[in-house]
Write an enzyme that holds these catalytic residues in place. Structure first.
Site, PDB file in Angstrom:
ATOM      1  CB  CYS C 104     119.406 -34.279  86.048  1.00 28.06           C
ATOM      2  SG  CYS C 104     118.021 -35.122  85.521  1.00 28.06           S
TER       3      CYS C 104
HETATM    4  C1  SRM Z   1     114.484 -28.218  76.845  1.00 25.06           C
HETATM    5  C2  SRM Z   1     115.461 -29.227  76.331  1.00 25.06           C
HETATM    6  C3  SRM Z   1     116.165 -28.725  75.072  1.00 25.06           C
HETATM    7  C4  SRM Z   1     115.226 -28.237  74.041  1.00 25.06           C
HETATM    8  O1  SRM Z   1     115.244 -27.041  73.822  1.00 25.06           O
HETATM    9  O2  SRM Z   1     114.551 -29.046  73.426  1.00 25.06           O
HETATM   10  C5  SRM Z   1     116.524 -29.571  77.341  1.00 25.06           C
HETATM   11  C6  SRM Z   1     117.055 -28.644  78.163  1.00 25.06           C
HETATM   12  C7  SRM Z   1     117.961 -28.894  79.176  1.00 25.06           C
HETATM   13  N1  SRM Z   1     118.604 -30.071  79.380  1.00 25.06           N
HETATM   14 FE1  SRM Z   1     118.414 -31.594  78.138  1.00 25.06          FE
HETATM   15  N2  SRM Z   1     116.879 -30.873  77.313  1.00 25.06           N
HETATM   16  C8  SRM Z   1     116.059 -31.483  76.437  1.00 25.06           C
HETATM   17  C9  SRM Z   1     116.227 -32.735  75.918  1.00 25.06           C
HETATM   18  C10 SRM Z   1     117.362 -33.498  76.072  1.00 25.06           C
HETATM   19  C11 SRM Z   1     117.704 -34.612  75.261  1.00 25.06           C
HETATM   20  C12 SRM Z   1     116.902 -35.173  74.098  1.00 25.06           C
HETATM   21  C13 SRM Z   1     115.836 -36.140  74.494  1.00 25.06           C
HETATM   22  O3  SRM Z   1     115.390 -36.177  75.633  1.00 25.06           O
HETATM   23  O4  SRM Z   1     115.432 -36.895  73.613  1.00 25.06           O
HETATM   24  C14 SRM Z   1     118.926 -35.061  75.710  1.00 25.06           C
HETATM   25  C15 SRM Z   1     119.771 -36.222  75.118  1.00 25.06           C
HETATM   26  C16 SRM Z   1     119.264 -37.569  75.546  1.00 25.06           C
HETATM   27  C17 SRM Z   1     119.727 -37.978  76.898  1.00 25.06           C
HETATM   28  O5  SRM Z   1     118.976 -37.754  77.858  1.00 25.06           O
HETATM   29  O6  SRM Z   1     120.831 -38.510  77.030  1.00 25.06           O
HETATM   30  C18 SRM Z   1     119.292 -34.202  76.807  1.00 25.06           C
HETATM   31  C19 SRM Z   1     120.472 -34.304  77.523  1.00 25.06           C
HETATM   32  C20 SRM Z   1     120.767 -33.526  78.627  1.00 25.06           C
HETATM   33  C21 SRM Z   1     121.871 -33.761  79.494  1.00 25.06           C
HETATM   34  C22 SRM Z   1     122.926 -34.864  79.343  1.00 25.06           C
HETATM   35  C23 SRM Z   1     122.399 -36.168  79.846  1.00 25.06           C
HETATM   36  C24 SRM Z   1     123.403 -37.296  79.700  1.00 25.06           C
HETATM   37  O7  SRM Z   1     123.200 -38.317  80.387  1.00 25.06           O
HETATM   38  O8  SRM Z   1     124.352 -37.182  78.930  1.00 25.06           O
HETATM   39  C25 SRM Z   1     121.796 -32.784  80.502  1.00 25.06           C
HETATM   40  C26 SRM Z   1     122.727 -32.594  81.691  1.00 25.06           C
HETATM   41  C27 SRM Z   1     122.079 -33.078  82.947  1.00 25.06           C
HETATM   42  O9  SRM Z   1     121.226 -33.964  82.952  1.00 25.06           O
HETATM   43  O10 SRM Z   1     122.506 -32.576  83.957  1.00 25.06           O
HETATM   44  C28 SRM Z   1     120.664 -31.992  80.203  1.00 25.06           C
HETATM   45  C29 SRM Z   1     120.116 -30.781  80.896  1.00 25.06           C
HETATM   46  C30 SRM Z   1     119.374 -29.962  80.491  1.00 25.06           C
HETATM   47  C31 SRM Z   1     119.062 -28.676  81.245  1.00 25.06           C
HETATM   48  C32 SRM Z   1     118.110 -29.011  82.291  1.00 25.06           C
HETATM   49  C33 SRM Z   1     120.256 -27.893  81.733  1.00 25.06           C
HETATM   50  C34 SRM Z   1     120.897 -28.339  83.020  1.00 25.06           C
HETATM   51  O11 SRM Z   1     122.093 -28.548  82.963  1.00 25.06           O
HETATM   52  O12 SRM Z   1     120.266 -28.358  84.051  1.00 25.06           O
HETATM   53  C35 SRM Z   1     118.423 -27.830  80.113  1.00 25.06           C
HETATM   54  C36 SRM Z   1     117.387 -26.816  80.563  1.00 25.06           C
HETATM   55  C37 SRM Z   1     117.365 -25.749  79.547  1.00 25.06           C
HETATM   56  C38 SRM Z   1     116.373 -24.711  79.865  1.00 25.06           C
HETATM   57  O13 SRM Z   1     116.752 -23.757  80.522  1.00 25.06           O
HETATM   58  O14 SRM Z   1     115.232 -24.823  79.439  1.00 25.06           O
HETATM   59  N3  SRM Z   1     120.046 -32.465  79.083  1.00 25.06           N
HETATM   60  N4  SRM Z   1     118.326 -33.262  77.009  1.00 25.06           N
HETATM   61  C39 SRM Z   1     114.905 -30.611  76.034  1.00 25.06           C
HETATM   62  C40 SRM Z   1     113.736 -31.047  76.851  1.00 25.06           C
HETATM   63  C41 SRM Z   1     112.491 -30.562  76.264  1.00 25.06           C
HETATM   64  C42 SRM Z   1     111.357 -31.472  76.449  1.00 25.06           C
HETATM   65  O15 SRM Z   1     111.030 -31.826  77.585  1.00 25.06           O
HETATM   66  O16 SRM Z   1     110.805 -31.849  75.432  1.00 25.06           O
END
Ligand code: SRM
Ligand code: SRM
Ligand code: SRM
Ligand code: SRM
Ligand code: SF4
Ligand code: SF4
Ligand code: SF4
Ligand code: SF4
Ligand code: SF4
Ligand code: SF4
Ligand code: SF4
Ligand code: SF4
Lengths: 387, 354, 105, 354, 387, 105
Positions: C104
């Site tokens: 993550c």
């Molecule tokens: C950039 C962002 C999406 C966006 O375009 O907005 C994002 C991008 C990524 N998220 Fe996320 N997450 C982002 C908010 C979220 C959210 C929403 C929130 O935080 O409110 C969630 C859902 C809430 C949660 O945490 O459950 C979210 C749930 C995930 C998950 C699934 C986590 C889970 O427990 O189900 C992953 C998978 C993981 O952690 O390996 C993940 C993983 C990722 C990764 C790091 C991909 C990965 O597998 O390593 C993505 C990187 C993309 C990139 O190349 O930039 N991201 N991720 C958001 C962070 C931006 C910021 O810092 O403001």
């Protein structure tokens, strides 16, 4: 343009503002942005992503705040071969002075692609696309300008809250103050990953939950009140006299049948005991009904997206807590939770999953929180009780 | 080495005067028109907010344009919302039209307030993420073009929140939206044994699989893993921890549509969105099939729901069986849950509609 | 994949400098990476951590959780970041020749 | 060797004439008074049913007594209900009082119809079962003595169905009753190694445990099992398959009280009963503590529910938190589910009462 | 009495008929009954059961129908040392002629303790307490009198149904005929255990479900109708004119808001499409509202008590099926289910648990039943789909 | 627990005649039990079933499911009840010296 992007060009059409136009705007003066455009067009053609699995890059002294990213066709797009993002912790409530925003733009003009997300869905200002070499100088300039990085990795994530008392009449505590205070208190936890997995905190000032905390935060703070909502009967009558169908639109929609419209006395009667503070009547009669005065919050835990065991909505942990500086009660609780989670959690096991595995009962015991019926919709149906 | 751990700027330095003076003193608000809110303070002050749409993925020049407006009308301040809209705040009523006009010049519509369709919460997609099974920004643009009239008006029974996530990690918090579009894979990961050795922790990889589909490679000479394809439901969680197991595939990838989630505690408790279309292929640049389904759902909802009834509340009232009948979306075995808590969704009553 | 010379031999590394042929790892290679990671010269404490990481990985095939690392080495996280400005993942694991920590971000 | 597989008697030979002639032609019914139903046929026929209570565990002489009444008034037929009551059916209205009086002479009250408390569905208990953690017949007698007035009247908001099961096998289908009493153990099984060898299938025994608390005895010389006591929740399922693992214990055993279940599909779908009292000790012969709690719940329900509102519907409307407040039953961590689908019971909203 | 039973004597007091009186009544003339009384008193004193884990005894040619039972203090109570019960399959609907009942009594006088349960909760007439030697002759006399044993063990259990068309105006098919027909068809399955575990079938004529089938049967047949319920508007008016509060008691309680009371035209309006056939309005206005005429049943599967994986309510499998002799559709479905369950089920795994383990989707495929939304309350929320 | 003589030796049995010392089981004991169970004289088919039960039990420590029994021995349930009027559990398992089938009755 020397780039040929027939597919993306389609997305310049239509009334909604176009992100393609935005990339093109930067592409004119920034090579990385230009290659980004090319990569995106290629993906539209191939219908697959052209980014490789995340790199691990960062700035000195931090384990988080930067998402490494490499293109899988670097030959074709050398200027976006490395295209890391920096997560810049936003000011609470996403308020900016134009001065500080312009500073941010200038820094990103110098060190990055010039493309950003305002904001990422956790809440950060996302600076999209820079090289490994530029990370440190960019970071140094950011701190110079008063900005810092947010969280990533197995760390505390950037904390977000709704606009709250800054521009909302319903906020039961000061969300911005709390968010800022916690962010400052837990800088180390944000910047240096140390836990089994990520941890998110979000705060909304009332049950409308305008930052969707209940669905997205491991630790969810939602404003509520301990006393009775306030009704201005004159204002109510005003609504009704103006043709507002109070019976159908408010009384019948109260989830707990706590309201009654006394047609004769033109009075909206509340069975205060039965109100579950859902906000509906307040939302729909903004001038006549308001939350109570004894503000505070319900603390819920465990909200998250589907990975691994499925999605969870946050669960009630503390039905009511006063939320006042120095916020010691919340901080102590957070530290206790982290400690327990860190000690018991498996790699990539979020709080809710750990609690489900080990049992809410045991978690409560460890936290020293007594069980109350407000924690559950209903008691157990199965007879499988540990005595 | 620069400073560290300074934290974000203090929000107090970022507030416009109109806000500072009425902080915590707000009394009520009104929806003046789509995109314009009026907040009234106990002090008697009236503050206007103009909300305009944004593609979220923007250039620094875009931000500078915003700053120009804010400098002119808003005391040099602006804010973004939790849905990436932009808010211009002023205590001078006569500024409102100016803001709206200048934003319009930049192509930014005022709207997203009240019973509208606000901006879409979305994610990185093919713009930045290795995990993406679809693009996010493009989908959003295609959908919002079609929903434009609902952004700039407040004519729906209640607001409709849309979210897009480019994979089932659901960074877009798609799981509790009125309408949700999520990128899905449909092919199991392809294991690259050599890369596994150099780049992956095998125990972590095995543990990552929600369905236990991953085992050590039975050949002791191959330090890698194998996937039992019949147990794999393409969640890509293994890929997250082990780069040597990619799933992306032009034919396999596409999107699913979920509906009826909500977050607020108003009336009904928060609810998860539920699957209504298991799969539609990726058809960039405009994802027409996806957009059509969404549009249809919104229109049927608009015509059938009671005032103030959110999408999920409406569906719960009429029943999912009626939802499928009205929308003519085919019901398949993929709609029937078979994950951990599946049985809780099975109907344990003779009560149903035809 | 790029090649570079580490500890006197030609090594395959990824974009972030993680070595791709884990069996070839040795102390010289570690020290050469440490130079790139601003963790040079390597003191006893550096080695303590690197060795712990390496031993743990060879035994369990995973990197240890941070909590474990801190407990077992007696070095707190602050100290670890002083020794390895890149932190335990980007800094120490790379030097110890472990696979790139994923998960993550 | 006698005949086999002849099956039960043909029901057609068991029907009284009044029933035969109107079979399938019924038009409507009325609740004449507690214990008396009047069914009216399309043919114009009126048929009266007198329902009387029974202890279920009866002697053959008791049955002969019933036969005497049936011979006198009911064409030589009678029936039992799905709740072990006895029904005397006649098409002669003037027989009704005679039946009631003769039954009364036998000590059998007319009642159990309409909004009453009917007879209790129960099980074997100490009368016949090795698995029992409490007695059933005695509990039933003690409870029905106290609920008597509700059996012989129809004054409750809706009917209240009570069930008793002497262990959590729940032969009494306690899991969906308005009020349910279930025998529970609170001590883990005591393993008798020698008996295990002779009497138990070890793999079956291990597999029987819902929580995986049973393992092979680590000592290879002892062909038996061991129980991890911290994982044991005393369900006795291992005892069912392996007689060498008894759990019964005078101090450990007692009863739990569950409420709010229902079976019918009327208004709300069927619901499970839910735990309100985790444990009360066995206090034969009259289980006063148990009876008191039940009585209290019924009275609060009777005073607070709306007409036609079943116990569970009432509780869902007022909320469990209010139920616990009204009944003053202490809420403990045992009330919080921690079995397989536990999370579905956790409150995922800020909506609650105090 | 030479038995001293101070504790049980307490249970002779009070208005409800006393089972203790009943045992005493038999104890006067039957030694086994007398010892039963003693054992029961001892249990009341010791607060534990004095029965040992079930024996395995039976009658020739059957694997089921008898529950073996031994007392753990045979020295003290030699006449109840062996105290087996025989499960006698009741006539459908629990109707009896006094002639047949008296025969049953006479047989039990001869071979058993004289104590019975009328009836056990599966539905059998339980003859309570006899010796191993008496089993076969008792059985022979029973069949002589036209009775047979019911199910026990890993067999099909005695099938039960509500009184149905025999004395109920709402029965949407003939429950007694169906129960009898299935019972006769599946005698072998009832008497000779062959499956992973027990299997139960119950049939109720309408959604009121007076045999609690939905909670207790692996295969649940609940009557319903395919057309529209019938309203007699004159009769409705009669109710209202007599002061029946139709709005509060019926209209507002309709779970699907399908009813409306038109005060002006004194008419009860039904939105037929929305009715979910819950029975409420019919139940409360017996003279005015009736089910439709196109009768049949909903088939549900999987109901059971908590062992092992927790309790289940039955799930909708076939939303509507005509239920008419020779009932081939039901019989075929049952055989298909048994075959699949027997092939795939683990020991002591009931149908619902097996389906949960293997997936409803796979089960449906094997059964050749197409998925319909009526099977679920709601579609899946998680994205974990097998394609 | 009662004692009785089976196959010439003194054996402990339970109330239902199941032997309590499984290691002492032999063919003579089996035949003696068969007499009590009206399954005597034991034909080849009797032995086929008894041996199958016994082998299965020794291998898996459980009695085989009926479906397996029928499939593997080729004897259908009807036939089994003809051979062993007590049925597979009360009749055949007892003769094969298995523990008393418990579970659901
Ligand atoms: C950039 C962002 C999406 C966006 O375009 O907005 C994002 C991008 C990524 N998220 Fe996320 N997450 C982002 C908010 C979220 C959210 C929403 C929130 O935080 O409110 C969630 C859902 C809430 C949660 O945490 O459950 C979210 C749930 C995930 C998950 C699934 C986590 C889970 O427990 O189900 C992953 C998978 C993981 O952690 O390996 C993940 C993983 C990722 C990764 C790091 C991909 C990965 O597998 O390593 C993505 C990187 C993309 C990139 O190349 O930039 N991201 N991720 C958001 C962070 C931006 C910021 O810092 O403001
Ligand atoms: C600005 C913003 C907070 C922020 O800190 O940025 C905000 C601001 C307000 N929200 Fe919100 N909400 C905002 C996101 C949300 C979200 C989160 C989301 O959309 O992801 C939710 C939860 C959504 C959900 O349930 O799925 C949310 C659920 C509500 C509700 C509950 C409505 C309901 O019936 O469920 C209200 C009350 C209402 O609208 O009647 C509300 C009401 C309001 C009010 C009227 C509060 C006030 O008195 O000022 C504000 C103006 C609303 C409007 O747009 O008409 N706000 N509001 C967010 C604007 C997002 C945007 O740009 O569109
Ligand atoms: C005789 C019997 C069927 C049988 O085959 O034996 C029966 C007979 C009738 N039931 Fe029943 N029910 C019988 C057990 C049940 C059960 C099963 C149980 O109690 O274990 C249920 C489900 C209980 C539950 O939901 O937990 C049951 C749920 C109903 C309902 C649904 C009521 C509700 O609002 O939930 C009705 C309709 C009503 O009462 O308004 C009903 C109605 C009726 C009617 C009025 C049907 C009719 O038109 O004849 C019968 C007389 C009812 C009365 O007692 O006032 N019957 N009824 C059973 C009598 C048991 C007894 O001795 O008390
Ligand atoms: C006699 C009876 C109780 C009564 O007094 O009415 C009864 C008695 C026993 N049941 Fe039962 N069950 C009886 C109806 C039920 C019912 C109700 C029903 O069939 O409608 C249930 C709940 C429905 C279900 O099957 O799920 C029931 C669920 C159980 C269970 C748990 C099954 C489960 O899957 O959860 C067990 C445990 C087992 O099977 O090992 C069980 C096991 C037993 C055993 C055989 C005890 C054991 O562990 O071996 C009991 C024998 C007692 C004895 O010594 O006589 N009995 N049992 C009922 C049968 C009488 C009859 O034939 O009419
Ligand atoms: S969550 Fe409540 S307090 Fe916060 S902005 Fe929304 S409505 Fe206002
Ligand atoms: S806040 Fe909600 S629960 Fe409370 S009275 Fe208003 S509508 Fe009812
Ligand atoms: S939803 Fe998936 S593909 Fe999209 S940004 Fe998040 S992790 Fe990447
Ligand atoms: S994609 Fe998901 S289900 Fe498939 S092997 Fe990987 S982790 Fe397991
Ligand atoms: S509930 Fe338990 S103790 Fe009572 S009869 Fe059934 S199995 Fe025996
Ligand atoms: S009583 Fe239940 S939980 Fe305890 S060991 Fe036995 S089977 Fe397992
Ligand atoms: S289930 Fe329906 S048909 Fe059967 S007796 Fe009850 S009310 Fe009548
Ligand atoms: S049967 Fe039930 S759902 Fe249908 S109209 Fe009557 S009350 Fe409503």
């Amino acid at each position: 343009m020397d780039e040929d992007t027939p597919l993306l060009d389609e997305l310049e059409k239509g009334p909604w503002p176009s992100y393609v136009k935005e990339i093109k705007r930067m592409a004119k003066k920034n090579k990385a942005a230009k290659d980004l455009l090319g990569i995106q067009e290629l993906s539209y053609k191939d219908r697959v992503t052209h980014w490789k699995h995340g790199g691990i890059v960062g700035v000195t002294g931090y384990g988080s705040g930067v998402i490494g990213r490499y293109c899988d066709v670097p030959e074709k797009f050398p200027d976006a071969a490395a295209f890391h993002t920096m997560r810049v912790n936003h000011p609470a409530g996403w308020f900016y002075s134009t001065k500080s925003l312009r500073q941010l733009c200038d820094i990103w003009e110098q060190y990055g692609s010039g493309m950003t997300n305002m904001h990422g869905s956790t809440g950060d200002a996302i600076l999209l696309g820079t090289t490994t070499d530029n990370l440190q100088p960019c970071f140094d300039s950011l701190t110079e300008a008063g900005f810092d990085l947010g969280g990533s990795g197995s760390a505390l994530r950037t904390i977000a809250g709704c606009v709250g008392q800054a521009r909302c009449e319903w906020s039961n505590f000061d969300t911005l103050k709390l968010v800022y205070d916690l962010t400052m208190e837990f800088q180390d936890e944000i910047h240096r990953p140390r836990w089994p997995y990520k941890f998110k905190i979000k705060a909304s000032g009332c049950p409308n939950d305008c930052v969707a905390a209940i669905a997205r935060a491991d630790f969810t703070i939602i404003g509520t009140w301990r006393d009775t909502l306030r009704i201005d009967q004159n204002a109510v009558r005003n609504y009704v006299d103006n043709g507002f169908d109070i019976k159908t639109l408010v009384v019948d929609r109260c989830p707990s049948e706590a309201l009654e419209w006394d047609e004769k006395n033109k009075e909206l009667k509340l069975q205060a005991d039965d109100c579950v503070r859902c906000m509906h009547c307040i939302n729909k009669m903004t001038k006549a009904i308001r939350p109570g005065v004894e503000g505070g919050a319900t603390i819920l835990i465990g909200g998250k997206a589907p990975i691994i065991k499925g999605a969870y909505l946050s669960w009630v942990l503390v039905p009511f807590m006063k939320i006042e500086p120095p916020y010691d009660e919340i901080k102590d609780l957070l530290r206790k939770i982290w400690d327990w989670w860190d000690e018991n959690g498996r790699t990539r096991e979020r709080l809710a999953e750990l609690i489900e595995r080990i049992g809410l009962k045991n978690f409560l015991k460890e936290m020293g929180i007594p069980p109350v019926p407000q924690m559950v919709y209903k008691p157990r149906a199965n007879p499988y009780v540990y005595f | 080495m620069g400073r560290t751990d300074i934290g974000p700027p203090d929000y107090r330095e970022m507030l416009p005067d109109a806000i500072k003076m009425n902080y915590g003193k707000w009394k009520y608000h009104e929806n003046v028109r789509a995109g314009v809110l009026k907040h009234v303070s106990e002090t008697g002050d009236e503050v206007y907010t103009v909300r305009v749409g944004s593609p979220r993925l923007v250039s620094i020049d875009f931000i500078r344009d915003l700053c120009d407006i804010a400098d002119k009308y808003c005391d040099g301040h602006l804010r973004f919302t939790s849905r990436s809209n932009i808010e211009f705040i002023t205590d001078n009523k006569s500024n409102v039209n100016g803001i709206i006009e200048e934003a319009a010049k930049l192509g930014l519509p005022a709207g997203g307030t009240g019973n509208s369709i606000s901006n879409i919460i979305h994610t990185q997609g093919w713009i930045h993420c290795h995990s993406a099974a679809t693009d996010a920004s493009g989908l959003v643009k295609a959908i919002m073009d079609e929903m434009y009239e609902y952004f700039t008006s407040m004519k729906l029974p209640a607001f409709v929140r849309i979210a897009v996530a480019c994979c089932i990690n659901m960074c877009g918090a798609v799981h509790c939206s009125d309408l949700a579009i999520v990128g899905v894979h449909r092919k199991p990961p392809k294991v690259d044994n050599e890369k596994v050795l150099a780049q992956c922790e095998i125990p972590t990889t095995i543990q990552s699989c929600p369905t236990g589909a991953i085992r050590r490679n039975p050949d002791p000479n191959i330090k890698s893993v194998v996937v039992r394809e019949d147990l794999c439901m393409y969640c890509a969680n293994c890929f997250t921890v082990c780069p040597a197991m990619p799933l992306a595939d032009a034919e396999g990838d596409g999107v699913a549509i979920y509906v009826g989630g909500k977050v607020s505690n108003a009336r009904k408790p928060p609810m998860f969105s539920r699957m209504v279309v298991p799969f539609l292929p990726n058809t960039p640049p405009r994802w027409t099939e996806v957009v059509d389904v969404l549009k249809k759902i919104v229109e049927i909802y608009a015509g059938s729901a009671k005032k103030y009834e959110r999408m999920g509340e409406w569906i719960e009232r009429i029943g999912w069986e009626k939802f499928f009948r009205l929308t003519e979306i085919p019901f398949t075995d993929q709609h029937i849950d078979d994950f951990t808590h599946a049985v809780e969704t099975y109907r344990t009553t003779t009560q149903f509609k035809w | 994949m790029a090649k570079t010379t580490l500890g006197g031999i030609e090594m395959e590394i990824d974009e972030d400098g993680f070595i791709q042929e884990p069996d070839k790892w040795n102390k010289e290679i570690a020290e050469d990476i440490a130079k790139l990671e601003s963790a040079y010269p390597m003191t006893e404490e550096h080695w303590k951590l690197v060795n712990y990481l390496r031993d743990y990985f060879l035994k369990y095939e995973i990197a240890p959780p941070i909590r474990m690392l801190v407990k077992q080495t007696g070095l707190d996280l602050k100290k670890i970041y002083q020794l390895f400005p890149g932190g335990p993942a980007k800094g120490a694991c790379k030097i110890a020749g472990l696979p790139k920590p994923t998960g993550c971000v």
